[in-house]
Design a protein around this motif. Structure first.
Motif, short mmCIF file in Angstrom:
data_model
loop_
_atom_site.label_atom_id
_atom_site.label_comp_id
_atom_site.label_asym_id
_atom_site.label_seq_id
_atom_site.Cartn_x
_atom_site.Cartn_y
_atom_site.Cartn_z
N GLU A 1 -1.79 23.57 18.85
CA GLU A 1 -1.86 24.08 17.48
C GLU A 1 -0.95 25.30 17.30
OE1 GLU A 1 -3.91 22.85 14.61
OE2 GLU A 1 -3.35 21.25 15.98
N HIS A 2 -0.83 26.09 18.34
CA HIS A 2 -0.02 27.32 18.24
C HIS A 2 1.48 27.03 18.38
CE1 HIS A 2 0.76 31.60 18.45
NE2 HIS A 2 1.49 31.40 19.53
N TYR A 3 1.87 26.15 19.32
CA TYR A 3 3.29 25.99 19.65
C TYR A 3 3.95 24.72 19.11
CZ TYR A 3 2.49 29.85 22.85
OH TYR A 3 2.18 31.07 23.37
N ALA A 4 3.18 23.69 18.85
CA ALA A 4 3.78 22.42 18.40
C ALA A 4 4.07 22.48 16.90
CB ALA A 4 2.84 21.25 18.69
N SER A 5 4.88 21.55 16.45
CA SER A 5 5.19 21.46 15.03
C SER A 5 3.92 21.23 14.24
CB SER A 5 6.14 20.28 14.77
OG SER A 5 7.35 20.45 15.44
N GLU A 6 3.88 21.82 13.06
CA GLU A 6 2.73 21.64 12.18
C GLU A 6 2.60 20.16 11.82
OE1 GLU A 6 1.22 23.12 7.78
OE2 GLU A 6 2.82 24.21 8.79
N GLY A 7 1.39 19.66 11.87
CA GLY A 7 1.14 18.27 11.48
C GLY A 7 1.39 17.25 12.58
N VAL A 8 1.73 17.69 13.80
CA VAL A 8 1.98 16.75 14.89
C VAL A 8 0.71 15.92 15.11
CG1 VAL A 8 1.29 18.33 16.75
CG2 VAL A 8 2.93 16.53 17.22
N ASN A 9 0.88 14.64 15.37
CA ASN A 9 -0.26 13.76 15.60
C ASN A 9 -0.79 13.98 17.02
OD1 ASN A 9 1.57 12.21 13.53
ND2 ASN A 9 -0.52 11.53 13.24
N LYS A 10 -2.11 13.94 17.14
CA LYS A 10 -2.77 14.16 18.42
C LYS A 10 -3.83 13.09 18.63
CE LYS A 10 -3.58 18.23 16.70
NZ LYS A 10 -2.60 18.37 15.64
N ILE A 11 -4.07 12.76 19.90
CA ILE A 11 -5.14 11.84 20.27
C ILE A 11 -5.73 12.33 21.59
CG2 ILE A 11 -3.56 10.23 21.40
CD1 ILE A 11 -5.40 7.93 20.46
N LEU A 12 -7.04 12.23 21.73
CA LEU A 12 -7.73 12.62 22.95
C LEU A 12 -7.94 11.39 23.81
CD1 LEU A 12 -9.20 14.81 24.62
CD2 LEU A 12 -11.28 14.25 23.32
#
Length: 132
Positions: A26-37
């Motif tokens: 959340e701090h370093y990646a581009s805003e809105g990047v897709n994530k999956i656990l």
């Protein structure tokens, strides 16, 4: 464009570190990047330390999708990448249709024309061509 947050279902410490990894994303990646656990090693039930329910609960709290996989038995590995790719495609198409609502730098930047053909990607994987 997309990040898989992976923990080992047989190692509770790896699961406990996910929230720290998420904060870094959340701090370093581009805003809105897709994530999956992703909970990996789901084939090893005998030494499981993290339940499927715990993984799903954390994913729900973080507001991201969740899958359990096994790289060893190839369970849900393709599905994890295809799910992430579909989510990225959907985000890119949505930002192309609504550029005024695109999330900061998380839009189609660096994606050329923003077009991803998921069918070509699935075809490449099924033919053993890989992605890179």
């Amino acid at each position: 464009m997309g990040i898989l947050l992976v923990y080992d279902v047989t190692d509770e410490r790896s699961f406990n570190n996910i929230e720290n990894w998420y904060k870094n994303v959340e701090h370093y990646a581009s805003e809105g990047v897709n994530k999956i656990l992703i909970g990996n090693k789901c084939d090893i039930e005998a030494s499981r330390a993290v339940t499927r329910e715990s993984g799903q609960k954390l994913a729900d709290e973080l507001g991201i999708k969740f899958l359990e996989t096994s790289a060893k038995s190839n369970t849900n590995v393709d599905e994890a990448f295809f799910t992430l790719a579909r989510d990225i495609k959907e985000r890119l198409l949505d930002s192309a249709e609504h550029p005024d609502q695109a999330a900061g730098s998380g839009g189609a930047g660096g994606a050329g024309n923003g077009k991803i053909d998921i069918n070509d990607t699935q075809k490449s994987f099924s033919q053993g061509l890989g992605c890179c």
